[in-house]
Write an enzyme that holds these catalytic residues in place. Sequence first.
Site, PDB file in Angstrom:
ATOM      1  N   CYS A   1      12.524  -8.349  13.058  1.00 22.92           N
ATOM      2  CA  CYS A   1      11.101  -7.990  12.952  1.00 22.92           C
ATOM      3  C   CYS A   1      10.229  -8.909  13.801  1.00 22.92           C
ATOM      4  O   CYS A   1       9.342  -8.456  14.530  1.00 22.92           O
ATOM      5  CB  CYS A   1      10.663  -8.039  11.496  1.00 22.92           C
TER       6      CYS A   1
ATOM      7  N   HIS B   1       4.496 -11.263   8.135  1.00 24.07           N
ATOM      8  CA  HIS B   1       4.516 -12.494   8.930  1.00 24.07           C
ATOM      9  C   HIS B   1       3.204 -12.586   9.717  1.00 24.07           C
ATOM     10  O   HIS B   1       2.608 -11.555  10.060  1.00 24.07           O
ATOM     11  CB  HIS B   1       5.641 -12.467   9.967  1.00 24.07           C
TER      12      HIS B   1
END
Length: 338
Positions: free
Chosen positions: A140, A220
């Site tokens: 990711c 994130h």
Amino acid sequence: MLHVGINGFGTIGKRVADAVRVQPDMTVAGVAKRSPNFEATIAVDRGYDLFAAGQDGDEPFHAAGITTAGTVGDMVEASDVVVDTTPGGVGETNADLYADRDTPAIFQGGESADVAEVSFNARANYDTAVGADTARVVSCNTTGLSRLFAPLQESYGIEKARVTLVRRGGDPGQTGRGPINDTLPDPVEIPSHHGPDVKTVFPDLAIDTMGMKVPTTQMHTHSVNVTLESEPTAAEVRDLLGAESRLFLIPETLGIDGAGKLKEYTRDAGRPRGDVWENCIWAESVTVEGRDLYLFQAIHQEADVVPENIDAVRALSERTASAEQSIQRTDEAMGVGQ
Ligand code: NAD
């Protein structure tokens, strides 16, 4: 119609299956799982053929009252391409399962790079995977950085990138992960493993990364500094990035101050599972000082790799003329960038 099997029906696998289902040129050949948990019942509810992947075959599923369509080998036989979304490190143990049946396979970022011929990001290196037998869709974080670096590299050149990755402690369902009340340098070694992983996509890129972990399950956040080889204005960079379908420049007027509101926004918009498939870049954070570009971006770890897996399926099966064509088809079918 491409028949796509998904081995591992967890966080990434269930999203990939749903994304395959909405593509005009693909259908789900089946999904395989090891344990008969709630995700197995969801697979059946959604109408996917469920195949047993554990050593005990379909016995645990039958004991739980769940109907199966066979074992994982049967699913691989029925698939033109398999997407392996088993937990990190398990994928490599499945490599022979696919190779023995001559079935092209896509692995995920939790595997080491040597599991596949190519480390893949659709925007950055689609062509390297065309006709390959195996590809690894990068993690990711690496996906988020690759999408950003590709247009910057093409338009301005990159002298050096420096990124601090403030990482979510775990996914919402990962009740055993943390921290729950701390801010950790993680890994404490510098550079973190993220920089070398980006280099599996951009071998010549100069990049240093530092990682942290914080108590959130949302997304994130990357603090990015890229020294460019030329001196665009911040407005030019915003225009460049804003033209990319998988980069969302968050307008200041939306009042989105963090990942919580980003997720709320996509839930309100009716996105499946509230997924945020795009990198989310705060437009007003895009700043240029000389040749130094700075920005903040948020990355939804459960979602951004999903469209990339769809493009990887097309690349391996050589079904589309170009990266642009595949990306456009994937995005239209899923609603990415809309
Ligand atoms: P997960 O634990 O949520 O799901 C894994 C699934 O695989 C589960 O359904 C599990 O029952 C099943 N499984 C376990 N062993 C199996 C086996 N031997 N055969 C078949 N199925 C098996 O994991 P995830 O978060 O979806 O991660 C999958 C991969 O994607 C990993 O490589 C991970 O690093 C990568 N990835 C995860 C994220 C994320 O944030 N979750 C983001 C990007 C990439």
